[in-house]
Every structure is written in structure tokens, then in C-alpha cells.
Design a protein around this motif. Structure first.
Motif, PDB file in Angstrom:
ATOM      1  N   LYS A 107     -21.856 -53.446 -61.606  1.00 29.06           N
ATOM      2  CA  LYS A 107     -21.278 -52.142 -61.314  1.00 29.06           C
ATOM      3  C   LYS A 107     -20.291 -52.281 -60.170  1.00 29.06           C
ATOM      4  O   LYS A 107     -20.284 -53.290 -59.447  1.00 29.06           O
ATOM      5  N   ASP A 108     -19.460 -51.266 -60.003  1.00 25.38           N
ATOM      6  CA  ASP A 108     -18.490 -51.242 -58.905  1.00 25.38           C
ATOM      7  C   ASP A 108     -19.044 -50.405 -57.767  1.00 25.38           C
ATOM      8  O   ASP A 108     -19.583 -49.317 -57.985  1.00 25.38           O
ATOM      9  N   ILE A 109     -18.888 -50.927 -56.561  1.00 26.83           N
ATOM     10  CA  ILE A 109     -19.336 -50.227 -55.361  1.00 26.83           C
ATOM     11  C   ILE A 109     -18.142 -50.094 -54.427  1.00 26.83           C
ATOM     12  O   ILE A 109     -17.598 -51.100 -53.968  1.00 26.83           O
ATOM     13  N   LEU A 110     -17.724 -48.856 -54.154  1.00 24.51           N
ATOM     14  CA  LEU A 110     -16.634 -48.606 -53.215  1.00 24.51           C
ATOM     15  C   LEU A 110     -17.220 -48.090 -51.912  1.00 24.51           C
ATOM     16  O   LEU A 110     -18.012 -47.146 -51.906  1.00 24.51           O
ATOM     17  N   LEU A 111     -16.821 -48.741 -50.821  1.00 24.59           N
ATOM     18  CA  LEU A 111     -17.346 -48.392 -49.501  1.00 24.59           C
ATOM     19  C   LEU A 111     -16.196 -47.926 -48.624  1.00 24.59           C
ATOM     20  O   LEU A 111     -15.260 -48.676 -48.360  1.00 24.59           O
ATOM     21  N   PHE A 112     -16.269 -46.675 -48.170  1.00 21.98           N
ATOM     22  CA  PHE A 112     -15.236 -46.096 -47.316  1.00 21.98           C
ATOM     23  C   PHE A 112     -15.764 -46.042 -45.887  1.00 21.98           C
ATOM     24  O   PHE A 112     -16.807 -45.414 -45.631  1.00 21.98           O
ATOM     25  N   ALA A 113     -15.061 -46.670 -44.953  1.00 22.29           N
ATOM     26  CA  ALA A 113     -15.501 -46.683 -43.555  1.00 22.29           C
ATOM     27  C   ALA A 113     -14.326 -46.367 -42.648  1.00 22.29           C
ATOM     28  O   ALA A 113     -13.221 -46.878 -42.839  1.00 22.29           O
ATOM     29  N   ALA A 114     -14.569 -45.516 -41.656  1.00 21.42           N
ATOM     30  CA  ALA A 114     -13.545 -45.199 -40.661  1.00 21.42           C
ATOM     31  C   ALA A 114     -14.097 -45.512 -39.279  1.00 21.42           C
ATOM     32  O   ALA A 114     -15.187 -45.056 -38.917  1.00 21.42           O
ATOM     33  N   LEU A 187      -6.914 -45.228 -55.412  1.00 18.73           N
ATOM     34  CA  LEU A 187      -7.716 -46.429 -55.181  1.00 18.73           C
ATOM     35  C   LEU A 187      -8.885 -46.520 -56.155  1.00 18.73           C
ATOM     36  O   LEU A 187      -9.225 -47.615 -56.622  1.00 18.73           O
ATOM     37  N   VAL A 188      -9.502 -45.400 -56.434  1.00 14.95           N
ATOM     38  CA  VAL A 188     -10.614 -45.403 -57.395  1.00 14.95           C
ATOM     39  C   VAL A 188     -10.115 -45.868 -58.757  1.00 14.95           C
ATOM     40  O   VAL A 188     -10.728 -46.743 -59.395  1.00 14.95           O
ATOM     41  N   ARG A 189      -9.000 -45.330 -59.202  1.00 14.49           N
ATOM     42  CA  ARG A 189      -8.491 -45.669 -60.538  1.00 14.49           C
ATOM     43  C   ARG A 189      -7.969 -47.104 -60.585  1.00 14.49           C
ATOM     44  O   ARG A 189      -8.039 -47.750 -61.640  1.00 14.49           O
ATOM     45  N   GLU A 190      -7.466 -47.609 -59.459  1.00 10.63           N
ATOM     46  CA  GLU A 190      -6.963 -48.988 -59.431  1.00 10.63           C
ATOM     47  C   GLU A 190      -8.081 -50.023 -59.388  1.00 10.63           C
ATOM     48  O   GLU A 190      -7.914 -51.140 -59.865  1.00 10.63           O
ATOM     49  N   ASN A 191      -9.211 -49.643 -58.818  1.00  9.66           N
ATOM     50  CA  ASN A 191     -10.271 -50.618 -58.608  1.00  9.66           C
ATOM     51  C   ASN A 191     -11.462 -50.479 -59.547  1.00  9.66           C
ATOM     52  O   ASN A 191     -12.340 -51.347 -59.559  1.00  9.66           O
ATOM     53  N   ILE A 192     -11.487 -49.394 -60.319  1.00 10.33           N
ATOM     54  CA  ILE A 192     -12.578 -49.198 -61.268  1.00 10.33           C
ATOM     55  C   ILE A 192     -11.986 -48.744 -62.594  1.00 10.33           C
ATOM     56  O   ILE A 192     -11.259 -47.744 -62.634  1.00 10.33           O
ATOM     57  N   PRO A 198     -18.552 -44.022 -64.557  1.00 12.43           N
ATOM     58  CA  PRO A 198     -19.847 -43.310 -64.577  1.00 12.43           C
ATOM     59  C   PRO A 198     -21.006 -44.058 -63.927  1.00 12.43           C
ATOM     60  O   PRO A 198     -21.981 -43.428 -63.509  1.00 12.43           O
ATOM     61  N   LYS A 199     -20.938 -45.371 -63.826  1.00  9.75           N
ATOM     62  CA  LYS A 199     -22.038 -46.107 -63.183  1.00  9.75           C
ATOM     63  C   LYS A 199     -21.634 -46.688 -61.825  1.00  9.75           C
ATOM     64  O   LYS A 199     -22.410 -47.421 -61.207  1.00  9.75           O
ATOM     65  N   ALA A 200     -20.445 -46.326 -61.334  1.00  4.11           N
ATOM     66  CA  ALA A 200     -20.005 -46.796 -60.022  1.00  4.11           C
ATOM     67  C   ALA A 200     -20.742 -46.036 -58.921  1.00  4.11           C
ATOM     68  O   ALA A 200     -21.286 -44.949 -59.147  1.00  4.11           O
ATOM     69  N   GLU A 201     -20.757 -46.619 -57.725  1.00  2.00           N
ATOM     70  CA  GLU A 201     -21.378 -45.965 -56.569  1.00  2.00           C
ATOM     71  C   GLU A 201     -20.373 -45.922 -55.426  1.00  2.00           C
ATOM     72  O   GLU A 201     -19.553 -46.837 -55.262  1.00  2.00           O
ATOM     73  N   PHE A 202     -20.481 -44.862 -54.610  1.00  2.00           N
ATOM     74  CA  PHE A 202     -19.528 -44.631 -53.534  1.00  2.00           C
ATOM     75  C   PHE A 202     -20.303 -44.353 -52.246  1.00  2.00           C
ATOM     76  O   PHE A 202     -21.193 -43.497 -52.222  1.00  2.00           O
ATOM     77  N   TYR A 203     -19.952 -45.059 -51.196  1.00  2.00           N
ATOM     78  CA  TYR A 203     -20.612 -44.914 -49.897  1.00  2.00           C
ATOM     79  C   TYR A 203     -19.546 -44.649 -48.847  1.00  2.00           C
ATOM     80  O   TYR A 203     -18.493 -45.302 -48.840  1.00  2.00           O
ATOM     81  N   THR A 204     -19.812 -43.692 -47.966  1.00  3.22           N
ATOM     82  CA  THR A 204     -18.814 -43.366 -46.952  1.00  3.22           C
ATOM     83  C   THR A 204     -19.471 -43.090 -45.612  1.00  3.22           C
ATOM     84  O   THR A 204     -20.528 -42.460 -45.540  1.00  3.22           O
ATOM     85  N   CYS A 205     -18.851 -43.596 -44.558  1.00  2.00           N
ATOM     86  CA  CYS A 205     -19.344 -43.375 -43.203  1.00  2.00           C
ATOM     87  C   CYS A 205     -18.154 -43.259 -42.260  1.00  2.00           C
ATOM     88  O   CYS A 205     -17.262 -44.127 -42.248  1.00  2.00           O
ATOM     89  N   GLY A 206     -18.133 -42.186 -41.486  1.00  5.57           N
ATOM     90  CA  GLY A 206     -17.032 -41.950 -40.564  1.00  5.57           C
ATOM     91  C   GLY A 206     -17.093 -40.523 -40.066  1.00  5.57           C
ATOM     92  O   GLY A 206     -18.093 -39.830 -40.248  1.00  5.57           O
ATOM     93  N   GLU A 224     -20.025 -37.755 -60.335  1.00  8.45           N
ATOM     94  CA  GLU A 224     -21.249 -36.998 -60.085  1.00  8.45           C
ATOM     95  C   GLU A 224     -21.680 -37.114 -58.623  1.00  8.45           C
ATOM     96  O   GLU A 224     -21.520 -38.177 -58.011  1.00  8.45           O
ATOM     97  N   ALA A 225     -22.250 -36.035 -58.099  1.00  4.24           N
ATOM     98  CA  ALA A 225     -22.699 -36.034 -56.702  1.00  4.24           C
ATOM     99  C   ALA A 225     -23.715 -37.131 -56.432  1.00  4.24           C
ATOM    100  O   ALA A 225     -23.762 -37.703 -55.339  1.00  4.24           O
ATOM    101  N   GLY A 226     -24.538 -37.446 -57.438  1.00  4.13           N
ATOM    102  CA  GLY A 226     -25.547 -38.480 -57.270  1.00  4.13           C
ATOM    103  C   GLY A 226     -24.983 -39.876 -57.106  1.00  4.13           C
ATOM    104  O   GLY A 226     -25.717 -40.800 -56.704  1.00  4.13           O
ATOM    105  N   GLN A 227     -23.696 -40.063 -57.391  1.00  3.79           N
ATOM    106  CA  GLN A 227     -23.062 -41.376 -57.225  1.00  3.79           C
ATOM    107  C   GLN A 227     -22.522 -41.568 -55.812  1.00  3.79           C
ATOM    108  O   GLN A 227     -22.036 -42.644 -55.476  1.00  3.79           O
TER     109      GLN A 227
END
Length: 337
Positions: A107-114, A187-192, A198-206, A224-227
């Protein structure tokens, strides 16, 4: 309560340092990469709690927290100017739900950090990339300039060593290169690929506004919010929004530290308030529904939270609640830690 001895302090950037800690008793502290620890201080006979993300991973011998000085931040200033190796800090066991699970899956995991939001993400990257897996990780990192990138060399080394699984995309404000909603979507469309979203996960901290922009953009895209999971690395000391509901007194049962406690939660009291009033030392930090330190599982009965800014729909489906903002609605509520 843990007692943590400061073994070493490493200056990372101006106003930012990593504290390496060991448990005074020598016992191994169990935690998951991405979790945080809550330090407990006494100031003018008042107890003050502050949560700091762990920058270490469970693979490492010492716990590590990375502290950035915050404007008007009394505790961060104290940590950075007064604490020295050999000092002992009181702390609550590690907690938090900002954890990547099943990272072996394809699966793809995108991590956003500031800024210093990179801390829990850095811990997870170290842990995941030491293990084989089919997940693909993309770190989208926002900073003021190249000199303010926390763990810059370590992150670059991870990218070079695991180029087949991990890449970094940097945004620097000083170069007029700032992340916005259009770029998030791009970025989402370029990397996934669309089939994998639908099975990707997104994490963000900042900062709050940063995380809100990313979350709203992802939801607008149909994700989906659950992702999506976020971590509040700076907890605002604001009161919980009052509820228009009046919560009647209720009898509840709490399973905590291998003991059973039966108690009455008073009118409009939260479960946490009632427990502390009855000298049951439940874990907590923010007390406003932001951090999940106080989370527990509701085994029976019904609980209503007046604020929840951390538990996902999946967590709620498993029965997780926040005791700091949770009010029992029935007399058969049983919660367990």
C-alpha cells in the motif's frame, strides 16, 4: 509513574534538542513508533503535564524525545535551559494512536510533516524501514528553510538506503515553495495510482491550520476519513466546548492497573474528573480531547464524548473512548485500560 534519567542531550537545531532517557529501575519501556510520552512537573505546588512525541523507535536502547522551544512555552524553555544529564523526570507510560499498522502490506503511505511535526514520523520511518515490507512511503516535509529541517541528514540517509521504498519531497517557505491544497491534491495523484488510493493511508503532524488544510483536501478528493490520521504535537490549552446536554450522575466500573473501581460520575462530570476525584490515577495529559493519553475501551454501556479530535471511526468501532471528555449515559458503563 515512570522515573526517567536524562542520559544525554543532543542539540539538533537552534532552540531544539533531543533528550535521551532511561528508566531509573532499568526496566524496558514498551511502546510503538509514533507514540508520545507525557512528562509530569510540579511548579508552585501545581502539577503540569506536557506530552512530547518520541523520536526514538522501539529498536533503540534509550527513549528519546525531541523538544522545540515554543513561544511563551514555560516547560519547553525549562527543558532546554535547565535540564541536564543525570536529572530525573517523572512521566506517564507512552501512549498515542499515531501509529502505522500493517506496514508490510502492499500500500501507499503518505506522511505530511511540518516543522517539528516530523518527530513522530521520523520514529516511524526508522522502525518501518528496518523491516521488509511492500508498503511505499512518501514523506512530504514543510519547513521555513533548508537550515531548519530537523533530522535532515538522517532522513536523507534513509532515503538513499531505501530508495526503492522511500522518498522525500521538501517544501521550503523561504524559496516561495509552500504546500497548499492544490499541491496536496497534485502530490496524491502523482504518487498514488487511482486504483491504489482506496487502500492508501495518510498521516499528518504539524500546526493545526496545516493539518486541517491537508485533511479537508483529502476528504474533498473522496478519501475516506478512516484513511487519515493526525497527531496534535502542540496541544492548545483551551477549555472543552461546553455541551448543551446535561449529563445525569451515573454508576460506572473502571478496570485499571489490575484493580476494579466502582464509582459515581457526578452530574456533568467527565469520567476522568470522577476518577481523579476518587484518587484513581488514570493517565491524562491535555484534558481537552486532543491527545488520546486518557483513552480506554468501553466494554459495556454507552459513553458520549463532547469533544474527540484524535480517535478515528475505526477506533470508535472498537470501543475506544476519551475519558477526559467522555460522559457515561447509562449505569452499566465498564471501561478498561
Amino acid at each position: 509513574m515512570l522515573q526517567l534519567r536524562v542520559e544525554a542531550i543532543k542539540q539538533e537545531l537552534s532552540g531544539t534538542a533531543t533528550f535521551y532517557l532511561s528508566e531509573l529501575s532499568g526496566k524496558k519501556i514498551t511502546y510503538k513508533a509514533g507514540q508520545f510520552i507525557t512528562l509530569v512537573f510540579t511548579h508552585h505546588e501545581e502539577e503540569i503535564r506536557r506530552s512530547y512525541s518520541l523520536s526514538s523507535s522501539p529498536d533503540e536502547e534509550l527513549l528519546a524525545i525531541t523538544v522545540k522551544r515554543i513561544d511563551n512555552g514555560e516547560i519547553s524553555r525549562f527543558m532546554l535551559t535547565k535540564i541536564k544529564p543525570g536529572d530525573v523526570l517523572n512521566a506517564v507510560e507512552p501512549a498515542g494512536k499515531f501509529v502505522i499498522n500493517k506496514f508490510n502490506d502492499e500500500k501507499d503511505i503518505l506522511l505530511f510533516a511540518a516543522g517539528s511535526g516530523i518527530v513522530p514520523i521520523y520514529a516511524q520511518l526508522k522502525y518501518i524501514l528496518r523491516r521488509e515490507g511492500k508498503s511505499r512511503l512518501t514523506l512530504i516535509c514543510s519547513n521555513q528553510n533548508s537550515q531548519s529541517i530537523l533530522f535532515k541528514n538522517d532522513l536523507n540517509e534513509l532515503q538513499q538506503k531505501h530508495a526503492d521504498r522511500f522518498k522525500i519531497i521538501q517544501f521550503l517557505s523561504d524559496e516561495a515553495n509552500r504546500l497548499n491544497n492544490l499541491l496536496v491534491e497534485k502530490l496524491v495523484r502523482e504518487n498514488i495510482s487511482s486504483i491504489n488510493i482506496p487502500k492508501a493511508e495518510f498521516y499528518t503532524c504539524g500546526p493545526f491550520s496545516y493539518m486541517r488544510m491537508i485533511r479537508l483536501t483529502l476528504l474533498f478528493m473522496g478519501i475516506e476519513a478512516g484513511q487519515i490520521r493526525k497527531e496534535n504535537f502542540v496541544l492548545e490549552t483551551i477549555p472543552v466546548t461546553p455541551s448543551t446536554t446535561t449529563f445525569a450522575p451515573r454508576n460506572i466500573r473502571i478496570h485499571f492497573n489490575h484493580e476494579i473501581h466502582d464509582l459515581v460520575v457526578g452530574e456533568n462530570q467527565s469520567i476522568l474528573q470522577a476518577a481523579l476525584q476518587n484518587n484513581i490515577p488514570l493517565p491524562y495529559s491535555c484534558r481537552v480531547g486532543d491527545c488520546s493519553t486518557c483513552s480506554a475501551v468501553c466494554k459495556s454501556g454507552k459513553v458520549e464524548m463532547v469533544k474527540n479530535d484524535v480517535l478515528t471511526d475505526a477506533d470508535l468501532a472498537e470501543g475506544w473512548i476519551l475519558t477526559c471528555t467522555g460522559h457515561p449515559l447509562t449505569d452499566n458503563v465498564v471501561i478498561a485500560f
